[in-house]
Design an enzyme around this catalytic site. Structure first.
Site, PDB file in Angstrom:
ATOM      1  N   ALA A   1      -8.313  47.367  54.216  1.00  0.00           N
ATOM      2  CA  ALA A   1      -9.599  47.268  53.530  1.00  0.00           C
ATOM      3  C   ALA A   1     -10.726  46.817  54.448  1.00  0.00           C
ATOM      4  CB  ALA A   1      -9.478  46.309  52.344  1.00  0.00           C
TER       5      ALA A   1
ATOM      6  N   HIS B   1       0.383  38.807  57.602  1.00  0.00           N
ATOM      7  CA  HIS B   1       0.975  39.506  56.442  1.00  0.00           C
ATOM      8  C   HIS B   1       2.020  40.549  56.864  1.00  0.00           C
ATOM      9  CE1 HIS B   1      -2.254  42.329  57.332  1.00  0.00           C
ATOM     10  NE2 HIS B   1      -3.164  41.669  56.644  1.00  0.00           N
TER      11      HIS B   1
ATOM     12  N   ASN C   1       2.665  44.412  55.922  1.00  0.00           N
ATOM     13  CA  ASN C   1       1.422  45.036  55.473  1.00  0.00           C
ATOM     14  C   ASN C   1       0.556  45.380  56.676  1.00  0.00           C
ATOM     15  OD1 ASN C   1       1.797  42.635  53.026  1.00  0.00           O
ATOM     16  ND2 ASN C   1       1.881  44.803  52.547  1.00  0.00           N
TER      17      ASN C   1
ATOM     18  N   ARG D   1      15.266  53.852  63.927  1.00  0.00           N
ATOM     19  CA  ARG D   1      15.166  54.246  65.335  1.00  0.00           C
ATOM     20  C   ARG D   1      13.886  53.735  66.005  1.00  0.00           C
ATOM     21  NH1 ARG D   1      17.414  58.964  63.149  1.00  0.00           N
ATOM     22  NH2 ARG D   1      15.345  59.903  62.906  1.00  0.00           N
TER      23      ARG D   1
ATOM     24  N   ASP E   1       3.073  37.893  46.303  1.00  0.00           N
ATOM     25  CA  ASP E   1       2.603  38.241  44.963  1.00  0.00           C
ATOM     26  C   ASP E   1       3.516  39.248  44.286  1.00  0.00           C
ATOM     27  OD1 ASP E   1       1.978  40.422  46.531  1.00  0.00           O
ATOM     28  OD2 ASP E   1      -0.139  40.525  45.951  1.00  0.00           O
TER      29      ASP E   1
ATOM     30  N   HIS F   1       2.441  43.101  47.444  1.00  0.00           N
ATOM     31  CA  HIS F   1       2.320  43.417  48.869  1.00  0.00           C
ATOM     32  C   HIS F   1       3.686  43.643  49.516  1.00  0.00           C
ATOM     33  CE1 HIS F   1      -1.863  42.101  48.525  1.00  0.00           C
ATOM     34  NE2 HIS F   1      -2.061  42.623  49.722  1.00  0.00           N
TER      35      HIS F   1
ATOM     36  N   ASP G   1      -3.998  35.632  50.964  1.00  0.00           N
ATOM     37  CA  ASP G   1      -4.891  36.735  51.321  1.00  0.00           C
ATOM     38  C   ASP G   1      -5.882  36.972  50.175  1.00  0.00           C
ATOM     39  OD1 ASP G   1      -5.903  38.669  53.029  1.00  0.00           O
ATOM     40  OD2 ASP G   1      -4.546  40.244  52.337  1.00  0.00           O
TER      41      ASP G   1
ATOM     42  N   ALA H   1      -6.454  45.524  48.752  1.00  0.00           N
ATOM     43  CA  ALA H   1      -7.612  44.879  49.387  1.00  0.00           C
ATOM     44  C   ALA H   1      -7.525  43.376  49.171  1.00  0.00           C
ATOM     45  CB  ALA H   1      -8.909  45.429  48.805  1.00  0.00           C
ATOM     46  N   GLY H   2      -6.548  42.758  49.834  1.00  0.00           N
ATOM     47  CA  GLY H   2      -6.312  41.343  49.583  1.00  0.00           C
ATOM     48  C   GLY H   2      -5.594  41.169  48.257  1.00  0.00           C
TER      49      GLY H   2
END
Length: 392
Positions: A145, A219, A222, A230, A251, A254, A277, A311-312
């Site tokens: 984001a 994070h 993410n 591989r 949460d 994520h 986040d 976005a967070g």
């Protein structure tokens, strides 16, 4: 004036302890132990008591990745970082890192100025431990984001004012992009914790970054390639190195809860840092919220761009603590370190645990794990009963 707390349980470094008295003297913890053995010099001082009967006392929670809350997006409005932190004690947060996602130099400079100016008079919020600059030296293909127009190739001139002394405590960058090596070395020399994130780093490139001094991963999973049998990449390299601490957003959106449990089994409590986040809609109703040039769609559980990109989050840190216990199948005593002593140790903060000499950042929880009261520097800054009476 000393403050006495006599909770039903106290979470000390040795675990949950019953019938334990905690004495606060000024901004620090002066005594933890049997009420009959309190030193005479403390006994002689005037005292106040807070009714903690039936409650559990834990260290104050610390969030290393906090982009905003209560309608404030710190990257857009660094002048309001104190306002963003003002409501955090309601969720048990006593210290945090205001986080700016990829921003123009004028914004990062302004954030440093605001931090140095200090809080407004009467501030009773959580205290910033410094600043976290998440970008702008990121891999454009893993931008998430962030506004790609604000991302930048590594340039030593752009970080000339970034140091621990200036208040910059954590910088997230993509270690594989050309020129990142010089930034890593410079930031480490200045006492800044450097993190790998928003990255396409290969397994070998990640290990090279760790050898240079990178000690954190932003994070985990993410904004980086998924694990591949591989081509394991940054994620496995972080799990493979004992000295690397990984940030995780618990949460359940994520990262899958069972994968969080597997990370826990691999890294253990002392090499994980749970973060929110959180973005500007945390603590606010669902709706549309601006984030730079983006409009973020927020529901009860998540924050996303219009194309569905996360976005967070709108996660609060006390909810994250409850989630961590459930996801990882551990007790409160086992789950607490990634929210307290681990981030404190990473940043060299004199808090994060309940023992004599430590900062008096403390939280009282009820049996459901909900926050009843929060103390910052020994001061009661949130009392649930008073807060609910004010709102009724």
């Amino acid at each position: 004036m000393t403050r006495y707390l006599n909770p039903a349980q106290t979470l000390t470094p040795q675990g949950l302890t019953t019938r334990c008295t905690v004495v606060i003297d000024g901004t620090h913890i002066a005594y933890v132990g049997d009420a009959q053995a309190i030193p005479g010099d403390l006994e002689a001082k005037s005292r106040s008591e807070f009714d903690a009967s039936g409650l559990t006392l834990i260290p104050g929670l610390i969030d290393l990745q906090f982009n905003g809350a209560f309608g404030v997006h710190i990257s857009d409005e660094p002048d309001r970082l104190w306002e963003a932190g003002a409501g955090l004690p309601r969720f048990g947060v006593t210290r945090f890192l205001p986080t700016l996602i990829s921003s123009a130099p004028s914004q990062t400079d302004r954030a440093i100025e605001v931090l140095h100016h200090g809080p407004p008079a009467g501030d009773r919020g959580a205290k910033p431990l410094g600043l976290h600059f998440e970008g702008p030296f990121l891999e454009p293909q893993k931008i998430g984001a962030h506004d790609v127009s604000l991302c930048s190739a590594p340039d030593i001139e752009l970080i000339k004012g970034w140091s621990r002394e200036a208040g910059v405590r954590l910088v997230t960058l993509a270690p594989e992009i050309p020129g990142a090596e010089d930034l890593i070395l410079a930031l480490c020399e200045r006492g800044v914790l450097v993190s790998a994130g928003h990255s396409l780093a290969s397994y070998d490139q990640a290990h090279c970054a760790f050898d240079l001094g990178v000690r954190y991963v932003t994070h985990l999973f993410n904004a980086m390639p998924p694990l591949h049998h591989r081509d394991p990449g940054l994620a496995l390299a972080a799990l493979d190195r004992d000295e690397i601490t990984v940030g995780v957003i618990p949460d359940g959106i994520h990262v899958h809860p069972d994968l969080i449990r597997m990370v826990w089994n691999c890294k253990g409590a002392k090499r994980m840092s749970f973060v929110t986040d959180a973005m500007s809609a945390m603590g606010m109703p669902p709706g549309r919220y601006p984030m730079g040039r983006f409009n973020i769609l927020v529901d009860e559980e998540s924050a996303r761009q219009e194309d569905g990109t996360l976005a967070g989050s709108v996660l609060t840190l006390d909810a994250a603590l409850r989630n961590a216990q459930r996801f990882c199948r551990v007790s409160l005593a086992e789950a607490i370190a990634p929210f307290t002593s681990v981030p404190a140790s990473l940043l060299g903060h004199d808090g994060g645990e309940i023992s004599a000499g430590k900062r008096a950042d403390l939280v009282l929880l009820d049996d459901a794990g909900e926050v009843v009261a929060t103390f910052v520097d020994g001061e009661l800054v949130y009392d649930r009963s008073s807060y609910e009476n004010e709102r009724s």
